[in-house]
Design a protein around this motif. Structure first.
Motif, PDB file in Angstrom:
ATOM      1  N   ILE A 112       2.560 -15.040  65.297  1.00  0.00           N
ATOM      2  CA  ILE A 112       2.763 -13.706  65.861  1.00  0.00           C
ATOM      3  C   ILE A 112       3.703 -13.766  67.063  1.00  0.00           C
ATOM      4  CG2 ILE A 112       1.590 -11.792  67.018  1.00  0.00           C
ATOM      5  CD1 ILE A 112      -0.851 -12.399  65.275  1.00  0.00           C
ATOM      6  N   SER A 113       3.537 -14.783  67.895  1.00  0.00           N
ATOM      7  CA  SER A 113       4.422 -14.937  69.057  1.00  0.00           C
ATOM      8  C   SER A 113       5.865 -15.154  68.624  1.00  0.00           C
ATOM      9  CB  SER A 113       3.944 -16.108  69.920  1.00  0.00           C
ATOM     10  OG  SER A 113       2.615 -15.919  70.342  1.00  0.00           O
ATOM     11  N   TYR A 114       6.078 -15.964  67.585  1.00  0.00           N
ATOM     12  CA  TYR A 114       7.427 -16.200  67.086  1.00  0.00           C
ATOM     13  C   TYR A 114       8.047 -14.905  66.550  1.00  0.00           C
ATOM     14  CZ  TYR A 114       6.845 -21.274  67.396  1.00  0.00           C
ATOM     15  OH  TYR A 114       6.672 -22.554  67.853  1.00  0.00           O
ATOM     16  N   CYS A 115       7.263 -14.105  65.859  1.00  0.00           N
ATOM     17  CA  CYS A 115       7.783 -12.829  65.330  1.00  0.00           C
ATOM     18  C   CYS A 115       8.179 -11.893  66.467  1.00  0.00           C
ATOM     19  CB  CYS A 115       6.725 -12.177  64.439  1.00  0.00           C
ATOM     20  SG  CYS A 115       6.417 -13.025  62.877  1.00  0.00           S
ATOM     21  N   ILE A 116       7.357 -11.819  67.529  1.00  0.00           N
ATOM     22  CA  ILE A 116       7.689 -10.958  68.670  1.00  0.00           C
ATOM     23  C   ILE A 116       8.950 -11.457  69.366  1.00  0.00           C
ATOM     24  CG2 ILE A 116       6.874 -10.173  70.918  1.00  0.00           C
ATOM     25  CD1 ILE A 116       4.045 -10.214  69.790  1.00  0.00           C
ATOM     26  N   LEU A 117       9.064 -12.770  69.543  1.00  0.00           N
ATOM     27  CA  LEU A 117      10.262 -13.323  70.173  1.00  0.00           C
ATOM     28  C   LEU A 117      11.504 -13.071  69.312  1.00  0.00           C
ATOM     29  CD1 LEU A 117       8.866 -16.713  71.525  1.00  0.00           C
ATOM     30  CD2 LEU A 117       9.546 -14.705  72.867  1.00  0.00           C
ATOM     31  N   PHE A 118      11.360 -13.150  68.000  1.00  0.00           N
ATOM     32  CA  PHE A 118      12.496 -12.886  67.118  1.00  0.00           C
ATOM     33  C   PHE A 118      12.946 -11.436  67.241  1.00  0.00           C
ATOM     34  CE2 PHE A 118      14.061 -11.389  62.982  1.00  0.00           C
ATOM     35  CZ  PHE A 118      15.167 -12.217  62.835  1.00  0.00           C
ATOM     36  N   ASP A 119      11.989 -10.507  67.257  1.00  0.00           N
ATOM     37  CA  ASP A 119      12.337  -9.093  67.409  1.00  0.00           C
ATOM     38  C   ASP A 119      12.978  -8.835  68.766  1.00  0.00           C
ATOM     39  OD1 ASP A 119      12.190  -6.273  66.484  1.00  0.00           O
ATOM     40  OD2 ASP A 119      10.809  -6.077  68.174  1.00  0.00           O
ATOM     41  N   LEU A 120      12.441  -9.454  69.813  1.00  0.00           N
ATOM     42  CA  LEU A 120      13.006  -9.283  71.147  1.00  0.00           C
ATOM     43  C   LEU A 120      14.427  -9.831  71.229  1.00  0.00           C
ATOM     44  CD1 LEU A 120      12.415  -8.341  74.036  1.00  0.00           C
ATOM     45  CD2 LEU A 120      11.531 -10.629  74.508  1.00  0.00           C
ATOM     46  N   GLY A 121      14.661 -10.996  70.634  1.00  0.00           N
ATOM     47  CA  GLY A 121      16.008 -11.555  70.648  1.00  0.00           C
ATOM     48  C   GLY A 121      16.988 -10.721  69.844  1.00  0.00           C
ATOM     49  N   LEU A 122      16.551 -10.200  68.684  1.00  0.00           N
ATOM     50  CA  LEU A 122      17.429  -9.358  67.881  1.00  0.00           C
ATOM     51  C   LEU A 122      17.812  -8.083  68.617  1.00  0.00           C
ATOM     52  CD1 LEU A 122      18.821  -8.833  65.163  1.00  0.00           C
ATOM     53  CD2 LEU A 122      16.673  -7.827  64.356  1.00  0.00           C
ATOM     54  N   ASN A 123      16.841  -7.458  69.297  1.00  0.00           N
ATOM     55  CA  ASN A 123      17.141  -6.247  70.054  1.00  0.00           C
ATOM     56  C   ASN A 123      18.037  -6.548  71.262  1.00  0.00           C
ATOM     57  OD1 ASN A 123      15.617  -4.665  68.335  1.00  0.00           O
ATOM     58  ND2 ASN A 123      13.732  -5.029  69.493  1.00  0.00           N
ATOM     59  N   SER A 130      26.371  -3.205  70.484  1.00  0.00           N
ATOM     60  CA  SER A 130      26.689  -1.808  70.184  1.00  0.00           C
ATOM     61  C   SER A 130      25.545  -0.927  70.648  1.00  0.00           C
ATOM     62  CB  SER A 130      26.918  -1.632  68.677  1.00  0.00           C
ATOM     63  OG  SER A 130      27.045  -0.268  68.345  1.00  0.00           O
ATOM     64  N   ALA A 131      25.911   0.195  71.321  1.00  0.00           N
ATOM     65  CA  ALA A 131      24.889   1.142  71.773  1.00  0.00           C
ATOM     66  C   ALA A 131      24.262   1.870  70.586  1.00  0.00           C
ATOM     67  CB  ALA A 131      25.500   2.153  72.744  1.00  0.00           C
ATOM     68  N   GLN A 132      25.069   2.181  69.569  1.00  0.00           N
ATOM     69  CA  GLN A 132      24.539   2.866  68.388  1.00  0.00           C
ATOM     70  C   GLN A 132      23.556   1.968  67.631  1.00  0.00           C
ATOM     71  OE1 GLN A 132      27.565   4.159  65.704  1.00  0.00           O
ATOM     72  NE2 GLN A 132      26.147   5.298  64.388  1.00  0.00           N
ATOM     73  N   TRP A 133      23.875   0.696  67.558  1.00  0.00           N
ATOM     74  CA  TRP A 133      22.986  -0.244  66.894  1.00  0.00           C
ATOM     75  C   TRP A 133      21.692  -0.426  67.688  1.00  0.00           C
ATOM     76  CZ3 TRP A 133      24.040  -6.117  65.819  1.00  0.00           C
ATOM     77  CH2 TRP A 133      23.210  -6.533  64.769  1.00  0.00           C
ATOM     78  N   GLN A 134      21.812  -0.357  69.027  1.00  0.00           N
ATOM     79  CA  GLN A 134      20.632  -0.465  69.871  1.00  0.00           C
ATOM     80  C   GLN A 134      19.700   0.726  69.658  1.00  0.00           C
ATOM     81  OE1 GLN A 134      19.358  -2.708  71.700  1.00  0.00           O
ATOM     82  NE2 GLN A 134      17.762  -1.522  72.713  1.00  0.00           N
ATOM     83  N   ASP A 135      20.282   1.929  69.482  1.00  0.00           N
ATOM     84  CA  ASP A 135      19.449   3.106  69.228  1.00  0.00           C
ATOM     85  C   ASP A 135      18.677   2.983  67.921  1.00  0.00           C
ATOM     86  OD1 ASP A 135      20.346   4.200  71.585  1.00  0.00           O
ATOM     87  OD2 ASP A 135      21.993   5.308  70.624  1.00  0.00           O
ATOM     88  N   LYS A 136      19.255   2.314  66.953  1.00  0.00           N
ATOM     89  CA  LYS A 136      18.565   2.144  65.676  1.00  0.00           C
ATOM     90  C   LYS A 136      17.384   1.184  65.770  1.00  0.00           C
ATOM     91  CE  LYS A 136      22.585   3.154  62.771  1.00  0.00           C
ATOM     92  NZ  LYS A 136      23.496   2.636  61.714  1.00  0.00           N
ATOM     93  N   ALA A 137      17.328   0.400  66.840  1.00  0.00           N
ATOM     94  CA  ALA A 137      16.211  -0.543  66.997  1.00  0.00           C
ATOM     95  C   ALA A 137      14.931   0.135  67.474  1.00  0.00           C
ATOM     96  CB  ALA A 137      16.605  -1.642  67.985  1.00  0.00           C
TER      97      ALA A 137
END
Length: 328
Positions: A112-123, A130-137
């Motif tokens: 679970i920690s790895y999944c949260i870190l992966f999502d945080l790094g992707l965002n 890109s600001a538009q890509w950030q809004d899609k997150a």
């Protein structure tokens, strides 16, 4: 002859063809006690009834079609599709077994920690690119999250319907069968883990489907013959209710002596359900009529104890608060 409803300057004669699908709803207030209704509402529920009936029929048709497709896959009627489903399901079972109890150091909390870190790094990368890509997150306005929420709601309601259908103990015979099946599952759960039991059920379903497709008629005839013989021999014994009660008591005593407390509780439940299946409706009503006064008194006592406990907790919290303020 159609029925006529007359009011002051108003006459309503419904057609004969609509009499079975039309309701007349009189407004009860504020005209209670008068000789004639002052307002008549003409309500036709034919369309709603037809829509509900059609929806139920469509749901039953879809469920029967899905079950037929599952049977076709399990019985290997289309070898290519069955082989593909078997390989994919087998891979998922083996992967799940490796993830749960394989030779690795990844625990559920670490995963679970790895999944949260992966999502945080992707965002983080999205915010830098890109600001538009950030809004899609963002999840709050995501259509995917709304769809997942609706799906979860439907799943919860479906689970509630299944509970009311199978676990509400309305049918004693069905309840006894379900209790026996769940007790057998608890015994199997002591031998196998959940995932291994699911894997065995998956591989066993494909194996049993193949065998049944080849020798289905022989298996069906054998089961019918065995069931008929067992019923005939049981009826030939002509046991009375007293004899059945004695046999049940002896069986429960043997289980009580040789098993642990969990198995004893299950045996008591199965014995009570067996007795319930042999009771007549008049006997059940008599038991309910004798038990209801005690249940009402128990509920009253529980409410009083709850009020007393709440008052005690409130007084203790107020006393602690006053003591802390005085110390300051």
């Amino acid at each position: 002859m159609a029925e006529t409803i007359e009011d002051e300057g108003f006459c309503l004669t419904p057609p004969v063809t609509l009499q079975k699908s039309v309701e007349y709803m009189e407004t009860p207030e504020p005209f209670v006690g008068r000789s004639k209704p002052q307002n008549v509402t003409f309500v036709d529920n034919t369309a709603a009834t037809a829509t509900a009936t059609l929806s139920v029929a469509q749901a039953k048709g879809v469920s029967s079609l899905q079950w037929r497709q599952v049977q076709d896959v399990l019985r290997w009627r289309n070898p290519a599709v069955s082989a593909l489903a078997f390989l994919l399901g087998g891979f998922c079972c083996l992967a799940g077994e490796y993830i749960i109890s394989g030779n690795h150091t990844v625990t559920p909390l670490k995963a679970i920690s790895y999944c949260i870190l992966f999502d945080l790094g992707l965002n983080t990368v999205r915010s830098m690119v890109s600001a538009q890509w950030q809004d899609k997150a963002a999840w709050g306005s995501s259509s995917l999250i709304k769809t997942a929420a609706e799906t979860a709601k439907v799943a919860v309601l479906k689970v509630a319907d299944l509970h009311d259908q199978f676990l509400a103990a309305r049918d004693p015979l069905l309840t006894l069968r379900i209790a026996s099946a769940v007790s057998a599952l608890s015994v199997l759960g002591g031998i196998f883990s959940f995932w291994r039991l699911v894997s065995l059920a998956f591989f066993g379903a494909f194996a049993a489907g193949a065998v049944y497709e080849t020798y289905g008629k022989e298996i069906t005839s054998f089961l019918q013959t065995a069931t008929t013989q067992i019923k005939e021999r049981w009826q030939a014994l002509a046991l009375s209710r007293r004899h059945k009660a004695v046999a049940l008591t002896v069986a429960l005593w043997i289980l009580w002596v040789n098993v642990n407390w969990a198995a004893r509780a299950q045996a008591l439940l199965l014995g009570a359900l067996t007795v319930r299946c042999n009771l007549k409706p008049a006997e059940v009503n008599a038991i309910i009529s004798h038990a209801e006064p005690y249940m009402h008194s128990a509920k009253k006592r529980a409410r009083r104890m709850s009020v007393v406990a709440t008052d005690f907790v409130r007084r203790q919290s107020m006393g602690l608060t006053q003591t802390k303020s005085h110390d300051k």
